[in-house]
Every structure is written in C-alpha cells, then in structure tokens.
Design a protein around this motif. Structure first.
Motif, PDB file in Angstrom:
ATOM      1  N   PRO A 124      74.163  62.371  -2.473  1.00  0.00           N
ATOM      2  CA  PRO A 124      74.320  61.212  -1.586  1.00  0.00           C
ATOM      3  C   PRO A 124      75.352  60.194  -2.045  1.00  0.00           C
ATOM      4  O   PRO A 124      75.450  59.139  -1.442  1.00  0.00           O
ATOM      5  N   GLY A 125      76.129  60.480  -3.075  1.00  0.00           N
ATOM      6  CA  GLY A 125      77.139  59.496  -3.456  1.00  0.00           C
ATOM      7  C   GLY A 125      78.464  60.174  -3.700  1.00  0.00           C
ATOM      8  O   GLY A 125      79.228  59.765  -4.549  1.00  0.00           O
ATOM      9  N   ASP A 127      72.602  46.108 -12.446  1.00  0.00           N
ATOM     10  CA  ASP A 127      71.852  47.244 -11.891  1.00  0.00           C
ATOM     11  C   ASP A 127      70.589  47.488 -12.693  1.00  0.00           C
ATOM     12  O   ASP A 127      70.617  47.507 -13.923  1.00  0.00           O
ATOM     13  N   ALA A 137      65.072  50.869 -10.826  1.00  0.00           N
ATOM     14  CA  ALA A 137      65.337  50.948  -9.396  1.00  0.00           C
ATOM     15  C   ALA A 137      66.258  52.123  -9.072  1.00  0.00           C
ATOM     16  O   ALA A 137      66.110  52.782  -8.035  1.00  0.00           O
ATOM     17  N   LYS A 196      64.207  55.197  -9.169  1.00  0.00           N
ATOM     18  CA  LYS A 196      63.369  55.232  -7.968  1.00  0.00           C
ATOM     19  C   LYS A 196      64.202  55.634  -6.743  1.00  0.00           C
ATOM     20  O   LYS A 196      63.752  56.429  -5.919  1.00  0.00           O
ATOM     21  N   PHE A 197      65.414  55.134  -6.673  1.00  0.00           N
ATOM     22  CA  PHE A 197      66.284  55.490  -5.545  1.00  0.00           C
ATOM     23  C   PHE A 197      66.490  56.993  -5.453  1.00  0.00           C
ATOM     24  O   PHE A 197      66.339  57.600  -4.390  1.00  0.00           O
ATOM     25  N   PHE A 198      66.811  57.625  -6.598  1.00  0.00           N
ATOM     26  CA  PHE A 198      67.054  59.066  -6.558  1.00  0.00           C
ATOM     27  C   PHE A 198      65.780  59.847  -6.282  1.00  0.00           C
ATOM     28  O   PHE A 198      65.775  60.839  -5.558  1.00  0.00           O
ATOM     29  N   PHE A 220      64.903  59.885  -2.736  1.00  0.00           N
ATOM     30  CA  PHE A 220      65.742  60.837  -2.036  1.00  0.00           C
ATOM     31  C   PHE A 220      65.206  62.262  -2.193  1.00  0.00           C
ATOM     32  O   PHE A 220      64.965  62.957  -1.209  1.00  0.00           O
ATOM     33  N   VAL A 277      66.763  42.775  -9.742  1.00  0.00           N
ATOM     34  CA  VAL A 277      66.977  43.637  -8.584  1.00  0.00           C
ATOM     35  C   VAL A 277      65.670  43.869  -7.826  1.00  0.00           C
ATOM     36  O   VAL A 277      65.628  43.810  -6.603  1.00  0.00           O
TER      37      VAL A 277
END
Ligand SMILES: Cc1cc2nc3c(=O)[nH]c(=O)nc-3n(C[C@H](O)[C@H](O)[C@H](O)COP(=O)(O)O)c2cc1C
Ligand code: FES
Lengths: 164, 601
Positions: free
Chosen positions: B205-206, B442, B446, B449-451, B454, B540
């Motif tokens: 996703p990046g 950053d 977090a 958790k984001f990955f 996904f 964050v």
C-alpha cells in the motif's frame, strides 16, 4: 428507448460475450459494474440463470473482491488514499474529518442524499503529494483537515465539474 | 547503427519537449502542461517568422515526483530540465527558450536535482521518462525487441535459462527467488501446455514501482515476457494487473496492440515458428491476489484464495498446467541481461543480490519519488544523498521497507546495506520496493497497527492462524494505542506473532507479524510508554493526546472556521476554547493557528 432498457440490452450483450470463455466471472462482473456503477441483484439473478452459474458462487466472488459494490454509489466519489506514505502524513485524520463533514455514521460510506460516497484505496502512486484524495477524477495533494473542509464545500454547493 | 538513426530522428526535429506524465506528473496537472505546449508551439509555429521544428512528447515517470510537473527541453543535444511547471508558465518557455534560445533560468532545476540522481543507477528505469510509452518506434530506436529477437533466433531456450541463471537475477516481487532456477524447474515438467504470467498486482500500500514501469516503458515488460515464455515454451501469457491502475492498463493495451502489429506477438513471432500472445486480466482489489496461487485462482474466475504448495505453480499452475509467475520489475530486467550479458549484470550489486532495485521512496524526506539504486547501497546514502535528508530538519527515526510484510529499521542501523540477506537479518525484507522514511513525529506503535489493520482486513480467511491470529494481535495493538494496554501485552504479541508466522498457509500470514515484531524489537520503550504511562511520545495516538487553546489566543477565529467538527467556540478577539467531547482530534486548529496558541499534549 429509455435508458433502463438500453442497460438491459447491454447486459444481454455482455452475457453473450462471456458465455464460453474460461474464467469469465470476474471480467463479466467488471463489465456489469461499468454499466450500472454497482452489481444489481437482478443482474446476478440473470447471469445465474443464463450462464448456469450458482448464485452462491457469484455472490462469493462479488463479496471477496473490494472492487465490487452491491449497493448503488453516490454522485461524487471521494477516494481517500490510505497508503503508507499518506498514512504517515495524516490520512486518518483527513478521513475522520471527511466523515464528520459529510455526516457519515459508522459503517456508512454513502451519504443519505446519495451525493457522496467515501472510499479508501491503497497508494495511488502520488505519494510525493501525500496525503492525497481524489474526488471523481481530480487529484488533491497535500490535503489538511482545513483544506478538505473548503474543498468539499465546493462539491456540496454545486455539481462537480470544476477544478480547484 | 541504431545510434545514428536515433540521432537522425532527434535532429530532424530541432527541439524536443518531454513532459512527465507519470503518476505524480499527471496528478500535478501534467496533461494540461502537455496540452499547453502543443497549443503554444502550434500557434507560434504558424505565426513566427522563425519556425522551430519542435515536437512535444509525453513520457513516463522521470523520478523526482516532488518537483512535478517536470519538463525536459532538448536542443542540439543539450538538455534543460524545468521543475514545478504549470500551464500558464508554458508560454514564456516557448517564447524565450524554444524560439529565442534563452533558457528561463529561474524555473530550471536546482542542485538538489542532480544530487538526487548522483548515486542512482538507472538500468530498468533508463528509458522511463525519456521515451513516449505509447510509441513503439521510440522503444525500437533504443534497441527495443532486439533482445527477444536474439533469444528466439540465436539462442536455445536452455541457453537463455543459463544466461539468466548466471546473471544472478532474483525475483523482485518480494521473495527474491532466483528467476533462472524457477524457469528451469518449469521447463523440466512433462506437460506440453505452459503459461507465463506477469504479476502486476502491486499490493504494497505504499508503493508504485511496477505501475511506473508499465506506464513509463510497457514494452520492456512485454519483451521480458517473450523471452521468459520462450525459455519455458509457453504459448499463452497473462498480465494480472490492478484495475485501480487505469492508465497502466491503457498503455499496456496500446503496447500489446503495437507489438502484435509488428509481429512480436501472435503467430510465428520474429519470423520463427514460435507462437506467443498475451492477455490482460484485471485484478479486482484484493492484496492476497499478489500471492501466486491466489492470483491463479483469481484468473480462473474464483475467489482469490491461496492453496498449499507444493505442488508449485511451476508444476501445477493455471488450469493445472506448469506456470511461471514473475514480477514486472523482474521482467523489465530481462531484455538488458540478454542484450548486455550475464557478466555485465552480475558486476552490479552485492554478493548475493545482483543488479539494481527500484524503490518508491516516500515519507518524511525532502526529495520523494521513484529511485533505482545498485543493490548493496547503504540506507544512509539513500536517505541523505538521494533523498536529501529529513524534511523540516526533524530527526530521522526509522525506515520501513517491504510494506505490510516488512519491518522498521531504526536510525541506529543507518549504515545497513540494502540487499536481500542484510534486510532479512535486520527483521525486515526487501519486499517489492516500498521505502518509507519516518521521523520523530511518527509513532511506531501506530505504524505497526496500521500495517496489521491492512493485513488483517486483507486476510482471505482460509487459514485460522492468519484469520484469527492477526485479529487478536490487532485487538491488542488497539488497546495499547487507546491507553488500555496491559503489562503482559508485549510478551503476548511476541508469542502470537511467532506462532502466526510459522503456522500460516501463505506469505500473507507468514509475514503479517513482521511490522509488529520488528517495532517491538527496536522500539520497546515506545510501546512501554503507551502501556505504563499512557503516553504517546510522538503525539500521534488520538486517545492519548488532547488539543487545547492557550491564553495567548488572540481570538482571530481561524481555528473555529477550520474545525470540521464545530467543536470550537469563542467571540472575535476573545479567547477561544475547544469542547473536548466534540473534538475529533483532527489537528486542523493546530495547523491553522498562526500564533502557536493551540497546544497538543
Ligand atoms: C500476500 C502476498 C502478496 C504479494 N503481492 C505481490 C505483488 O503485488 N506483486 C508481485 O510481483 N509479487 C507479489 N507477491 C509475490 C508473489 O507471490 C511471487 O513471489 C512473485 O510474483 C514472483 O515473481 P518474482 O520471482 O519475479 O519475484 C506477493 C506474495 C504474497 C504472499
Ligand atoms: S500512499 Fe497515498 S499516494 Fe502513495
């Protein structure tokens, strides 16, 4: 000829086109979604009867892939990038703001008046402008919660064919 | 010789203008810039007494996306690059530079542009940004399709395989499997019918390398497929490509059509007795479909769920027949290996990792864009020399490679070499080429958790360790970031992560814990701050921060207008305040306040 029956004719053509090709379900559903903007229940019913594919299989495929929608979508499609680069530049905050502005409840992605649909997508390849949102076909980079409020207002007040 | 014909073509037209229409170029308005050049030159060509012979082209990604729209103007072999070009600037460039031969200095690129390219090595991307991707002749002028011709007419399939094997080329899709070996294994199967698939699903996703290659030089991928198909004796090929990449699909479709017209695809290609053709299959938005067996299921029209291997796709793949699946970038390397030889190729890179790697370099750095570097380069060179260091002069914290399957490498390991083995040893992976640089603002919890969010969402649900394990891990991370973490959570995460890794069915589950495990390994304190002190040091995690307005507020009202949640009140010129229970913590007030009167705690 009214537009509805024109769509039905197109549907018939698509069914003919895919009648005999192997592995036809996904391209078939993609073509149908191109016409209707989503996959209507009646279309699934018709494919199942004409091509002799069980409805359960069709729904199985439709619900597996993120691309397919079983409900109609709004007039304006807001695509928010949730890729990594956009995430680290605050896309989550942007999405929350959009939801608040549009008054979307949890689990909802289309506004009641059918004017907006909010969708998420992973990386649209313009990470250098992160965070990015796309409204219909227009790309807005370097978005902040403040900018989004102003941008959305333009779409809320008039139709969507002008650019920033 | 080719070189002569190229020169001829360039001098026939005195001036060539190239406008970047890569993903970044288009988003910044490249199409309108291209139109403006066509209009302006067309208009003046007729009126002006001096008529420059000027041609205007679109090209794919030029690399430095953060300076888009980039425009190259070539005149008598001299190249001038302009940055941040907008349609309204085009008139002046045409007037001064193209007609009067005076470069518009203030709009040209600065030193950092050259620094950005200094340590790069353009092999796969060499033609990207130089040639018009919709013009097959442009590719042919650069010796395009000569490698496929050479392979098919002068080499046996076994010789092709040997060449690729000794080049040391490894798959660029993530796992790094030696390409020649994969082909050899497939070739040795008894079945007559074989398939060759190009994996252009690009799920990370990046990342956008594969997209940029297809949009910038689609013929190199097609040529790679022809060479591969010849080596394994396949007559049919597929490109499985994300439907979210409409431009790549369009350019690929044009390229396939042109290649067919030229007799490079279809029946009896290159005048031999060999048949080979390629179809496009659109992916429908499922990350797991990048996995080989799931991809095959998807082409067959089923739900994209992986199955156990063996049998490997090389033994039983599409429709049960031996199948090779290669990544876009792997394929784009092949014409160069056949053209320049295995020896040339293996002279680039490090011991176990040959050649170059393309990265989508993004995050908190000054220069973002698409880069290509020799394997073995250090992270430091990438981040400081190529990317120009951290933006806003903040502190570098970590770099994430490999997307949801990879991990975070901390700033203390900045001298690490970028190759398959070294990255794996550090707890990350090379992956397909996403590289995201993170700074002090950053939060590593977090990010993990984001990955995991996904991968958990993209888990196909077939095997329980991945379906349930990632869900439980995510719940733990959610409670940590919400300020409800428990002392034993870290040990639990490590135990669960380890189990999910070894017991999952496919690469998705097997690598899903990596972002979590690598951040626990290198940033344990940060997790502990969240758990013990209920604090997010990077400010964050929403539940652990509050926004409030300081006494120094002069009541300008900017924050009140900006707040999307209508959570700020106050009279003009008087102290404003935020209703905490309405606040959605978007930070809009923090950003718009010109007097630093909004505080984040
Ligand atoms: C969950 C998952 C997602 C993947 N996504 C991709 C992808 O988007 N593109 C890709 O080329 N390979 C992807 N792969 C790797 C492929 O399975 C496969 O190894 C690769 O396409 C082989 O080509 P290569 O040898 O040229 O690298 C993925 C693997 C897994 C497990
Ligand atoms: S992560 Fe949003 S455009 Fe790449």
């Amino acid at each position: 000829m009214n537009p509805q029956s024109k769509k039905e004719d197109l549907l018939g053509d698509i069914l003919e086109k895919y009648r005999d090709t192997k592995g036809n379900i996904i391209p078939l559903l993609q073509d149908i979604q191109d016409i209707f903007g989503y996959i209507p229940e009646d279309a699934v019913d018709l494919i199942s009867k004409r091509l002799d594919i069980p409805e359960s299989k069709l729904y199985g495929v439709t619900t597996f892939y993120a691309q397919f929608h079983l409900r109609p979508r709004g007039e304006n499609i807001i695509t928010a990038c949730c890729g990594t680069a956009c995430h680290v530049k605050g896309s989550e905050r942007i999405i929350n703001s959009i939801r608040t502005i549009l008054g979307l409840g949890s689990g909802e992605d289309t506004t009641r008046d059918q004017k907006f649909t909010l969708e998420k997508v992973a990386c649209i390849g313009t990470c250098s402008m992160a965070p990015v949102i796309v409204i219909n076909k227009d790309v807005y980079g370097g978005i902040t919660p403040d900018k989004i409020t102003r941008t959305l207002k333009k779409y809320q007040t008039k139709r969507s064919d002008d650019k920033e | 010789m080719i070189r002569n014909s190229k020169n001829k073509k360039e001098t026939e037209r005195d001036i060539v203008v190239k406008v970047c229409l890569g993903p970044g170029g288009i988003a910044s308005g490249g199409e309108r810039v291209l139109m403006a050049f066509k209009e302006e030159t067309g208009k003046r060509g007729i009126k002006a007494s001096f008529e420059p012979n000027c041609s205007v082209h679109q090209v794919g990604c030029m690399g430095l996306c953060s300076k888009d729209v980039l425009v190259d103007v070539l005149q008598n072999g001299k190249k001038t690059t302009y940055q941040f070009i907008k349609p309204e600037m085009v008139g002046r460039i045409v007037e001064e530079h193209i007609i009067n031969g005076r470069v518009v200095e203030e709009w040209t690129v600065r030193e950092d542009y050259n620094a950005f390219y200094g340590k790069q090595m353009k092999v796969v991307l060499d033609a990207c940004g130089k040639i018009d991707p919709e013009d097959i002749e442009a590719y042919i002028l650069m010796d395009g399709y000569e490698s496929a011709r050479k392979a098919l007419t002068k080499m046996t399939p076994v010789e092709v395989i040997e060449e690729v094997k000794s080049s040391g080329l490894r798959g660029r899709g993530g796992a790094g499997f030696p390409t020649g070996k994969k082909w050899e294994f497939c070739r040795s199967q008894k079945e007559e019918t074989r398939y060759f698939i190009c994996n252009a699903d690009e799920g990370d996703p990046g990342a956008f390398m594969d997209r940029a290659i297809i949009e910038g030089n689609p013929h190199s991928v097609i040529e790679g497929m022809i060479i591969g198909a010849y080596a394994i004796n396949a007559k049919e090929g597929y490109v499985y490509i994300r439907a979210e990449y409409p431009l790549a699909v369009k350019r690929l479709g044009i390229a396939l059509g042109k290649a067919r017209e030229k007799g490079f695809l279809g029946k009896k290609i290159f005048g031999t007795d060999i048949d080979f053709d390629i179809k496009i299959k659109l992916g429908a938005g499922a990350f797991v479909c990048g996995e080989e067996t799931a991809l095959i299921a998807s082409i067959e029209g089923r739900r994209g769920m992986p199955r156990t291997r063996p049998p490997f796709p090389a033994q039983k793949g599409l429709w049960g027949k031996p199948t090779v699946i290669n990544n876009v970038e792997t394929l784009a390397n092949l014409p160069l290996i056949i053209k320049n030889g295995a020896k040339w190729y293996s002279s680039i890179g490090s011991d176990g990792s040959k050649g170059t790697k393309v990265f989508a370099l993004t995050g908190k750095i000054k220069n973002t864009g698409l880069i290509e570097v020799p394997m073995g380069i250090s992270l430091k060179e990438i981040i400081y020399d190529i990317a120009g260091g951290i933006e806003k002069d903040r502190t570098f914290k970590a770099v994430q490679t490999g997307g949801p399957s990879g991990g975070c490498i901390p700033s203390s390991m900045i001298d690490l070499k970028v190759d398959y083995e070294t990255l794996a040893k550090a707890g990350s992976i090379m992956g397909s080429g996403g590289m995201i640089v993170l700074d002090e603002t950053d939060c590593m919890v977090a990010i993990a958790k984001f990955f995991l969010e996904f991968t958990q969402k993209e888990s196909c649900g077939k095997c329980p360790p991945c379906r349930i394990g990632t869900k439980r891990m995510l719940e733990i991370l959610e409670r940590i970031t919400a300020g409800n973490g428990k002392e034993e959570d870290l040990a639990l995460l490590e135990e669960l992560g380890g189990k999910v890794k070894v017991t999952s069915l496919c690469g998705l589950g097997q690598s899903a814990p990596n972002p979590v495990l690598s951040t626990i390994k290198y940033f344990r304190d940060e997790y502990e701050e969240h758990i013990k002190n209920k604090k997010c040091p990077a400010k964050v995690c929403n539940a652990l921060i509050t926004f409030s307005i300081l006494e120094s507020c002069n009541g300008c009202g900017a924050c009140r207008i900006a707040c999307p949640a209508v959570a700020i009140t106050g009279e003009k010129k008087k102290l404003h305040r935020i209703y905490q229970d309405l606040c959605i913590k978007c930070g809009a007030c923090f950003e718009v306040c010109k007097f630093s009167a909004v505080e984040k705690l």
